[in-house]
Motif scaffolding. Structure first.
Motif, PDB file in Angstrom:
ATOM      1  N   PHE A  21       0.821  -1.206   0.000  1.00 10.58           N
ATOM      2  CA  PHE A  21       0.000   0.000   0.000  1.00 10.58           C
ATOM      3  C   PHE A  21       0.865   1.271   0.000  1.00 10.58           C
ATOM      4  CE2 PHE A  21      -2.261   3.400   2.216  1.00 10.58           C
ATOM      5  CZ  PHE A  21      -3.318   3.564   1.343  1.00 10.58           C
ATOM      6  N   VAL A  22       1.675   1.419   1.055  1.00 10.28           N
ATOM      7  CA  VAL A  22       2.430   2.673   1.191  1.00 10.28           C
ATOM      8  C   VAL A  22       3.367   2.878   0.004  1.00 10.28           C
ATOM      9  CG1 VAL A  22       4.053   3.962   2.619  1.00 10.28           C
ATOM     10  CG2 VAL A  22       2.294   2.541   3.696  1.00 10.28           C
ATOM     11  N   TRP A  23       4.088   1.818  -0.354  1.00 12.26           N
ATOM     12  CA  TRP A  23       5.058   1.964  -1.430  1.00 12.26           C
ATOM     13  C   TRP A  23       4.406   2.288  -2.780  1.00 12.26           C
ATOM     14  CZ3 TRP A  23       7.838  -2.605  -4.124  1.00 12.26           C
ATOM     15  CH2 TRP A  23       8.795  -2.103  -5.009  1.00 12.26           C
ATOM     16  N   PRO A  24       3.399   1.510  -3.208  1.00 10.60           N
ATOM     17  CA  PRO A  24       2.772   1.851  -4.496  1.00 10.60           C
ATOM     18  C   PRO A  24       2.158   3.253  -4.513  1.00 10.60           C
ATOM     19  CG  PRO A  24       2.033  -0.304  -3.755  1.00 10.60           C
ATOM     20  CD  PRO A  24       2.848   0.270  -2.651  1.00 10.60           C
ATOM     21  N   VAL A  25       1.473   3.616  -3.413  1.00 17.01           N
ATOM     22  CA  VAL A  25       0.821   4.934  -3.396  1.00 17.01           C
ATOM     23  C   VAL A  25       1.870   6.036  -3.415  1.00 17.01           C
ATOM     24  CG1 VAL A  25      -0.593   6.480  -1.993  1.00 17.01           C
ATOM     25  CG2 VAL A  25      -1.293   4.121  -2.330  1.00 17.01           C
ATOM     26  N   THR A  26       2.941   5.837  -2.638  1.00 21.10           N
ATOM     27  CA  THR A  26       4.025   6.822  -2.651  1.00 21.10           C
ATOM     28  C   THR A  26       4.600   6.950  -4.060  1.00 21.10           C
ATOM     29  OG1 THR A  26       4.546   6.165  -0.402  1.00 21.10           O
ATOM     30  CG2 THR A  26       6.188   7.506  -1.528  1.00 21.10           C
ATOM     31  N   VAL A 430      -4.186   3.302  -5.888  1.00 18.02           N
ATOM     32  CA  VAL A 430      -3.485   2.078  -5.523  1.00 18.02           C
ATOM     33  C   VAL A 430      -3.194   1.254  -6.777  1.00 18.02           C
ATOM     34  CG1 VAL A 430      -3.574  -0.006  -4.121  1.00 18.02           C
ATOM     35  CG2 VAL A 430      -4.635   2.083  -3.295  1.00 18.02           C
ATOM     36  N   GLY A 431      -4.181   1.141  -7.663  1.00 20.73           N
ATOM     37  CA  GLY A 431      -4.030   0.308  -8.854  1.00 20.73           C
ATOM     38  C   GLY A 431      -2.909   0.800  -9.755  1.00 20.73           C
ATOM     39  N   GLY A 522     -13.141  -2.269  -8.404  1.00 20.19           N
ATOM     40  CA  GLY A 522     -12.337  -1.084  -8.682  1.00 20.19           C
ATOM     41  C   GLY A 522     -10.876  -1.396  -8.904  1.00 20.19           C
ATOM     42  N   ALA A 523     -10.276  -2.130  -7.973  1.00 18.75           N
ATOM     43  CA  ALA A 523      -8.848  -2.435  -8.110  1.00 18.75           C
ATOM     44  C   ALA A 523      -8.635  -3.581  -9.077  1.00 18.75           C
ATOM     45  CB  ALA A 523      -8.248  -2.779  -6.746  1.00 18.75           C
ATOM     46  N   THR A 524      -9.598  -4.503  -9.114  1.00 21.13           N
ATOM     47  CA  THR A 524      -9.413  -5.689  -9.948  1.00 21.13           C
ATOM     48  C   THR A 524      -9.219  -5.340 -11.411  1.00 21.13           C
ATOM     49  OG1 THR A 524     -10.811  -6.885  -8.414  1.00 21.13           O
ATOM     50  CG2 THR A 524     -10.370  -7.947 -10.505  1.00 21.13           C
TER      51      THR A 524
END
Lengths: 583, 410
Positions: A21-26, A430-431, A522-524
């Motif tokens: 989560f944190v890494w991809p969003v960052t 996130v995606g 949504g993410a899928t």
């Protein structure tokens, strides 16, 4: 529990959150704010000062607050009904409550427009109004309030209430001064989840809100997917994050302060049959609410799935599902879609429950209070007693000597908040973050089958934490101490005291986790589907094509998805650890 | 709630210790002892079910892109590739092809095609832009005039001129620039519900000017151009028809037209599905509005049973409102299977694939040699003069156009 133990328990969930989560969003936010390798923070300033965005942010906030309040108003009586009464069909309805969770928004849109749309059965066209959005939010989140608060309520000791009544308190006073203070942590937990869901509402707002109602989530989605304006999207995402963190921090505080120790009771002991006209009226009123709110829109889908093109009724659409007349690659055998959905959802549920339970035990910290719980409970109307109840904030509650902890609950409040943030972050952020962060070996997970259940688990994790923490905090430490005194090892105390008490919370959380994963779309769609379409994906494919048969098949698959959800959640509700209380 | 299902007679097994409510003495509720076993049985059953179902469903091959197999730079002798060659085709979720047609490709080239489907067309291209140079596949299908410039500027494709380009009308290749290859085209047009107009005795609309005529008040539903691709296509069509795309103020002719549409009660839905299945009266949703923005291929799809001869489809197309969109395929930069990717592109414009396109995706072939299926031949209205906006203009102005549009509707 020692501080080292707590951090040890929390390590795995926090690491998971960091990587997925944190890494991809960052990564995606940095990509937006460092376009040429140079930091450029002007997008944030542009977003904050843009009058349009301000209006959108304001609308986002107030509709979320209004939706949360409405959902609590409608849902709390339902929670009371399930907690205090037993009636025919209770178990099935309890499971069926989560059905709205699994349906793709576009299907819910069709269902709702069939009720409150231009040709709706109510003859009242609310489409495009804010009311349509609010009602749909209540529809989606009713289960959160009823199952979260109802499950907790069911384990409250009715003796306390009876004592108050014997001492002459009228019912309303008993509720306000005895029951409500005890329920508050569970209500806060449910409210925080509902708030996050509605704050980041996207599909409902698009489908039912017309062109004028937009949330931050809709803006982020549009800037990211349509215009690839990552700088603006990053600014918006940060604004959204600030709101979400502020809300969560506030909720975390209220929840810590309100936990009251008690002796959880088996639900079988606390529910009584419906007798007398008051109880009957209460049951009837609640069932009427569920009928209008849940059965009516979902009924629209079921009815349409049994139509026959050209008029009449039959199972043509269902029969068409298993045929592939054009020999197409886009064809999804229903059994296959069900299998994929169950597979991903099972994986997501296991990951979310394990990690969520670890985190919950760490956050609750084996907390408990000394003193006679009953005295605290009955006296909780009295501010002094609440003071007593919260006197040990700021100390490590796990040590009986009350040594101050190096890291006080402040640190844990932030851990709690951090693990909740994914619920308040847009799927598209996130995606897209996944795409650019997890694209290098050893973590090139972009088309790994694992990515889908892991992505779903991130969304489901907060449910587990929110449901389990209040249950854990409510355990009377005298139980643990007694077990310890009698020679039980810490492991055994955990197995014999903690686990049975939080069993119901875990099962309810697992039910939510499963439903969240089963319906997650949504993410899928951002995570590529190599030949593994889930039920929502298959439904979406049908609805993307013209033709009466396609539409009917989408309705049929939606009906199958609903039935599957009820069955699976019924099973999960039965899967309680040994000794856990039951309905 | 009463206890469910009768329990089996006592069985040996791990006896759990008493629960917390009971003292250290005997367990007051002997039925509890068997709950863990029952839970275990349910878990086992559920696991078995999932495993069986998983076994039924297709296994996922993870052996794409073997390390030993270097990048094939060109087509091998005779067009047959070594065993185990797999090409990954990235496409939007509306992509479909007959298994049979794909098998033909595999039989003639020995290349397996792995389909990787993402979200909608715009999202797909944006994903490819984000992952430029480290692509998720070898070939991307689904770039159109609205995304072409962005894709080319982000340099996500390797140039390729396929064999068989001669059979394709130059009109389709004009914008491709030798980087991508046109595969199909579709027209976004206003559709009408024939029955509704017959019942009302109202003349069928013939073009844009009818849509703002008070006689047609409250009849049209369109899609929001910011969230829907046909919605954007219809918006571009009004710009091509009315002009004023270069005007940054709010006095452009095309904006005036939208104000008239608004005054005439146009409804804006979020997506094609909502508009077509909830608001439109001519399909299964049986909504209140007889005019919807959809495709020229929608009427053939509304013919439920092609075996029953009918003169007309239940819906029709207002041909003067049609905006043409061409879909392209390209080889993604960074592919490790260049040769196989070339072969796949060649195949996508060959007759077998082209003839498969209408029934699978409701779009039309770009190859002149490909014959249309009968239902499409019969029920597709002739679009002689479709509207278009050049891709470079779309790329440069779309965001502003959508904002100008939003100024009226938000």
């Amino acid at each position: 529990m020692s501080a080292r133990w707590r951090w040890g328990l929390a390590a795995l969930p926090l690491a998971f959150l960091g990587v997925f989560f944190v890494w991809p969003v960052t990564a995606i936010v940095v990509r937006g704010l460092r376009p040429e390798g140079q930091w450029d923070l002007s997008p944030i300033a542009d977003v904050v000062t843009d009058p349009v965005i301000r209006r959108v942010a304001w609308f986002t906030l107030w509709q979320a607050v209004a939706s949360t309040v409405l959902t609590l108003l409608v849902g709390l009586p339902g929670a009371a009904l399930f907690a205090r009464y037993s009636f025919t069909g209770k178990r099935v309805i309890w499971a069926a409550l989560v059905v709205p969770f699994v349906l793709p928004t576009v299907v819910v849109g069709i269902a709702f427009l069939g009720v409150i749309g231009p040709t709706g059965v109510l003859g009242l066209d609310l489409s495009g109004t804010v009311w349509a959005i609010l009602i749909a939010h209540v529809f989606f989140n009713y289960a959160v309030v009823v199952r979260t608060v109802g499950g907790f309520w069911a384990s409250l000791d009715p003796d306390v209430v009876d004592a108050a009544r014997v001492l002459g308190a009228p019912p309303w006073r008993t509720f306000l001064e005895v029951t409500w203070p005890l329920l508050r942590p569970a209500v806060a937990a449910a409210a925080s989840i509902v708030f996050l869901f509605t704050f980041t509402s996207f599909g409902v707002v698009l489908v039912l809100g017309g062109t004028r109602h937009r949330t931050l989530e809709v803006e982020i989605y549009e800037q990211t997917t349509q215009f690839l304006a990552l700088d603006v999207a990053a600014g918006l995402a940060l604004v959204q994050l600030v709101f979400v963190v502020a809300t969560l921090a506030w909720f975390a505080r209220t929840q810590e302060r309100r936990a009251v120790a008690l002796r959880p009771r088996s639900a079988a002991e606390t529910a009584r049959p419906v007798r007398g006209w008051r109880a009957r009226a209460f049951l009837a009123a609640n069932l009427a609410v569920m009928a209008v709110l849940l059965v009516l829109p979902l009924g629209v889908l079921v009815v349409r799935s049994f139509r026959v093109p050209g008029g009449g009724w039959g199972t043509d659409f269902y029969r068409a599902l298993s045929t592939n007349p054009r020999g197409s690659t886009s064809f999804v055998a229903p059994v296959e879609a069900i299998a994929n959905s169950l597979l991903f959802a099972s994986g997501a549920t296991v990951v979310a429950v394990v990690l969520g339970a670890l985190a919950a035990w760490a956050i609750a910290g084996g907390a408990g209070r000394n003193g006679d719980p009953a005295a605290v409970e009955v006296g909780s109307a009295d501010p002094a007693a609440v003071e007593v109840a919260s006197a040990d904030r700021g100390r490590d509650r796990g040590t009986s000597r009350g040594r101050p902890l190096r890291r006080g609950p402040g640190a844990w409040r932030w851990v709690d908040t951090a693990l909740m943030i994914p619920l308040g972050t847009s799927a598209v952020t996130v995606g897209f973050g996944f795409l650019i962060a997890l694209d290098e070996p050893p973590l090139d997970l972009r088309d790994s089958l694992w990515l889908i259940p892991l992505a779903h688990a991130i969304v489901a994790l907060p449910f587990v934490i929110r449901l389990v923490v209040p249950a854990l905090r409510a355990i009377d430490p005298a139980l643990r101490e007694a077990a310890g005194t009698l020679g039980a090892s810490p492991w055994r105390v955990w197995r014999e005291v903690d686990l049975p008490v939080v069993g119901r919370a875990l099962a309810a959380a697992a039910g939510f986790a499963f439903a969240v994963s089963l319906g997650e779309f949504g993410a899928t769609v951002f995570l590529v589907q190599v030949d593994r379409p889930t039920l929502p994906v298959a439904i979406y494919r049908f609805l993307g094509r013209p033709g009466p048969l396609e539409f009917g098949q989408a309705m049929a698959l939606s009906t199958i998805l609903m039935a599957l959800t009820v069955v699976v959640v019924l099973v999960i509700d039965r899967l309680r650890p040994a000794g856990a209380s039951e309905f | 709630m009463p206890s469910p299902a009768p329990r089996p007679a006592s069985t040996a097994g791990p006896v759990p210790a008493p629960g917390p409510a009971a003292g250290p003495a005997a367990d007051p509720d002997p039925t509890r002892r068997r709950r863990p076993r029952r839970a275990a049985v349910v878990v086992a059953l559920l696991t078995t079910l999932v495993m069986v179902l998983a076994a039924c469903s297709s296994p996922a091959d993870d052996d794409a892109g073997d390390a030993e197999v270097g990048p094939a730079l060109s087509t091998p002798e005779g067009g047959v590739f070594p065993d185990g060659t797999t090409v990954r085709l990235l496409a939007h979720d509306s992509f479909a092809v007959s298994e049979e047609v794909l098998d033909q490709f595999t039989q003639s080239t020995n290349v397996e095609v792995e389909l990787v489907l993402g979200g909608d067309a715009v999202t797909l291209v944006n994903q490819a832009v984000l992952t430029a140079g480290n692509p998720q596949g070898d070939v991307l299908f689904g770039v159109d005039g609205n995304t072409l410039t962005r894709a080319v500027e982000a340099d996500i494709f390797e140039s390729y001129e396929p064999e068989g380009l001669a059979d394709i009308d130059p009109a389709f290749t004009a914008d491709a620039g030798g980087v991508v290859t046109p595969v199909d085209y579709g027209d976004v047009c206003v559709n009408y519900d024939r029955t509704w107009f017959e019942d009302e005795g109202l003349a069928l609309p013939t073009g844009f000017e009818d849509l703002v005529d008070p006689a047609y008040r409250d009849l049209l539903v369109v899609q929001d151009p910011s969230s829907s691709s046909p919605g954007l296509a219809f918006l571009l069509g009004t710009i091509a028809e009315m002009g004023g795309g270069d005007v940054t103020g709010d006095d452009a002719p095309w904006l005036d037209y939208w104000r008239q549409l608004q005054d005439n009660g146009v409804q804006v839905a979020d997506s094609w599905s909502t508009a077509y299945y909830t608001d439109f009266s001519g399909s299964e949703g049986q909504g209140p509005r007889p005019l919807v923005v959809s495709y020229a291929s929608s009427p053939p799809a509304e013919v439920t049973d092609p075996s029953i001869p009918v003169d007309e489809a239940p819906t029709g197309t207002v041909v003067d409102t049609c905006y043409r969109q061409v879909e392209y395929a390209g080889i993604l930069r960074g592919t490790t299977e260049r040769g196989a990717a070339e072969a796949l592109i060649d195949f996508m414009i060959s007759v077998p694939f082209q003839e498969d396109v209408p029934e699978q995706m409701y779009v039309y072939p770009v190859n002149d040699e490909a014959a249309l299926p009968e239902v499409f031949e019969t029920f597709t209205a002739e679009v002689s003069d479709p509207l278009t906006v050049p891709p470079a203009e779309v790329a440069a102005n779309t965001e502003r156009w959508v904002q100008q549009w939003a100024g009226i509707f938000r």
